[in-house]
Design an enzyme around this catalytic site. Sequence first.
Site, PDB file in Angstrom:
ATOM      1  N   TYR A  93       0.843  -1.199   0.000  1.00 39.06           N
ATOM      2  CA  TYR A  93       0.000   0.000   0.000  1.00 39.06           C
ATOM      3  C   TYR A  93       0.864   1.230   0.000  1.00 39.06           C
ATOM      4  O   TYR A  93       1.838   1.308   0.753  1.00 39.06           O
ATOM      5  CB  TYR A  93      -0.941   0.026   1.215  1.00 39.06           C
ATOM      6  N   GLU A 120      -0.500   4.840  -0.638  1.00 37.53           N
ATOM      7  CA  GLU A 120      -1.258   6.070  -0.916  1.00 37.53           C
ATOM      8  C   GLU A 120      -0.354   7.279  -0.726  1.00 37.53           C
ATOM      9  O   GLU A 120       0.432   7.339   0.220  1.00 37.53           O
ATOM     10  CB  GLU A 120      -2.469   6.158   0.009  1.00 37.53           C
ATOM     11  N   ASP A 172      -5.020  14.171 -25.435  1.00 31.88           N
ATOM     12  CA  ASP A 172      -5.139  12.771 -25.013  1.00 31.88           C
ATOM     13  C   ASP A 172      -4.407  11.932 -26.062  1.00 31.88           C
ATOM     14  O   ASP A 172      -4.926  11.688 -27.149  1.00 31.88           O
ATOM     15  CB  ASP A 172      -6.614  12.380 -24.922  1.00 31.88           C
ATOM     16  N   THR A 176      -2.181   6.431 -22.416  1.00 26.91           N
ATOM     17  CA  THR A 176      -2.126   5.061 -21.902  1.00 26.91           C
ATOM     18  C   THR A 176      -0.739   4.489 -22.189  1.00 26.91           C
ATOM     19  O   THR A 176      -0.066   4.896 -23.142  1.00 26.91           O
ATOM     20  CB  THR A 176      -3.175   4.149 -22.567  1.00 26.91           C
ATOM     21  N   LYS A 231      -0.870   0.927 -25.368  1.00 31.23           N
ATOM     22  CA  LYS A 231      -1.197   0.909 -26.803  1.00 31.23           C
ATOM     23  C   LYS A 231       0.118   0.976 -27.588  1.00 31.23           C
ATOM     24  O   LYS A 231       0.930   0.069 -27.451  1.00 31.23           O
ATOM     25  CB  LYS A 231      -2.196   2.022 -27.108  1.00 31.23           C
ATOM     26  N   ARG A 253      -0.911  -2.378 -19.056  1.00 31.34           N
ATOM     27  CA  ARG A 253      -2.143  -1.587 -19.096  1.00 31.34           C
ATOM     28  C   ARG A 253      -2.054  -0.502 -18.042  1.00 31.34           C
ATOM     29  O   ARG A 253      -1.779  -0.782 -16.873  1.00 31.34           O
ATOM     30  CB  ARG A 253      -3.383  -2.428 -18.761  1.00 31.34           C
TER      31      ARG A 253
HETATM   32  C1  LIG Z   1      -7.849   3.965 -25.178  1.00 32.49           C
HETATM   33  C2  LIG Z   1      -8.166   5.397 -24.915  1.00 32.49           C
HETATM   34  C3  LIG Z   1      -8.406   5.871 -23.622  1.00 32.49           C
HETATM   35  C4  LIG Z   1      -8.728   4.968 -22.471  1.00 32.49           C
HETATM   36  O1  LIG Z   1      -7.870   4.125 -22.000  1.00 32.49           O
HETATM   37  P1  LIG Z   1      -8.288   2.995 -20.932  1.00 32.49           P
HETATM   38  O2  LIG Z   1      -6.954   2.623 -20.448  1.00 32.49           O
HETATM   39  O3  LIG Z   1      -9.025   1.964 -21.676  1.00 32.49           O
HETATM   40  O4  LIG Z   1      -9.110   3.632 -19.872  1.00 32.49           O
HETATM   41  C5  LIG Z   1      -8.563   7.227 -23.429  1.00 32.49           C
HETATM   42  N1  LIG Z   1      -8.507   8.078 -24.455  1.00 32.49           N
HETATM   43  C6  LIG Z   1      -8.325   7.656 -25.722  1.00 32.49           C
HETATM   44  C7  LIG Z   1      -8.290   8.671 -26.821  1.00 32.49           C
HETATM   45  C8  LIG Z   1      -8.169   6.308 -25.991  1.00 32.49           C
HETATM   46  O5  LIG Z   1      -8.019   5.891 -27.244  1.00 32.49           O
END
Ligand SMILES: *Cc1c(COP(=O)(O)O)cnc(C)c1O
Length: 420
Positions: free
Chosen positions: A59, A61, A205, A231, A234, A240
């Site tokens: 833990y 936090e 994003d 993220t 990807k 993840r």
């Molecule tokens: C995949 C994605 C996310 C979300 O990611 P998660 O890890 O699935 O929550 C956020 N924004 C965009 C543009 C994405 O393509």
Amino acid sequence: MRILNIGSPVLNNKADKEVEAIINKEIDRQNENITLIASENYASPSVLSAMGSVFTNKYAEGYPKHRYYEGCEYVDEIETLAKNRLNEVFNCEYSNVQPHSGVQANTAVFLAILKPHDKILSMSLKDGGHLSHGNVMNISGRYYEIHFYNVDRETEQIDYESIRKMAKEVRPKLIIAGASSYPRIIDFKKFREIADEIGAYLMADIAHIAGLIAGEVHPTSIGLADFTTGTTHKTLRGPRGGFIVSDKKYSTLLDTGIFPGTQGGPLVHMIAAKAVAFREALEPDFKKYARNIIENSKILCDYLRNDGFKIVSGGTDNHLFLINLEPLEMTGQDASSTLASHNIVLNKNVIPFDKLNPTLTSGIRIGTAAVTTRGMGKEEMLKIGEWISFVLKNWQNKIKIAPIKEKARKLALEYPVYTY
Ligand SMILES: *Cc1c(COP(=O)(O)O)cnc(C)c1O
């Protein structure tokens, strides 16, 4: 040009045969299928091994040197290492590596800088935006007033002039640049200019393109957007998870947006795995991987376009592209399920001005990050293009398309990902 070292670090579970058997079936599935899901990739054995580490027991936090629990000296070390590496990857001053996912990262930014009912201007979900940018069912769509911008009807590309016009009318507090299914370069400079004209915050994003930015094959949002979220799993090819990077001046706001704003204890084992992935992204090979992703994407896209398929926006600049299936009178659902039963795994996707709902859709999305990680190149892209074309053009003739399954499976097995 294989990039990934195959091997199995922590995948066997001798004590629980039932779970082990299922994991092994998933390893087989990943090895036997050609994955073209644009948001997926294969984490390296070192990333997997860090995910399976004892840091899951801890833990922690809070943040390095400011924890609510004792015994965090090594957690501090690993989190600081991850942050420093991410700062180096994106050449930025501040990073937060605690978000459990991309949506968590976005939600934390919203909480940090917006009040309920504040206005957000973001990309329409049909045109490539993400559910966390204002879907009515998502917290973003429930707590904030969302206005969507669209792509141009003719070019199917972002029309910066129309966004500028909308921004002046709507006067949002936040503009979001970034997408899940947009195949073109996003011009963060133009978004910055628009945000400056109306005094709005800009959030980029980069969930999908983080690895392309790290590999210097897509212009960066760092230094232009106030906040960049993304993220790690990807194109960045890590575990993840999510991250936020920005200018130092927002550090306290963003840190509290994550904890205690939207999360409790961080997943320290995932932070350790992120640290491993960030180091991989700093290696010279990563740039080669990023260049290869785009090369593969263009080769596959060109093949299918020349073979008569309608490509959304006419082509691609990044790791993905979309096929408009309307001329084939076929839904995205039919296309994706038919291809999946022939070992080519991708996803149905809404396309700009889609007349069908998100469970059917008129498109499919094709991404090349995962196959590039496996080491596939031009020759394989041309084969895969031929098979996709053949299956889609003859999808109702099950006997005719049946042989593709074994061909795709064989090719996948020539480029294995994991062993056990
Ligand atoms: C995949 C994605 C996310 C979300 O990611 P998660 O890890 O699935 O929550 C956020 N924004 C965009 C543009 C994405 O393509």
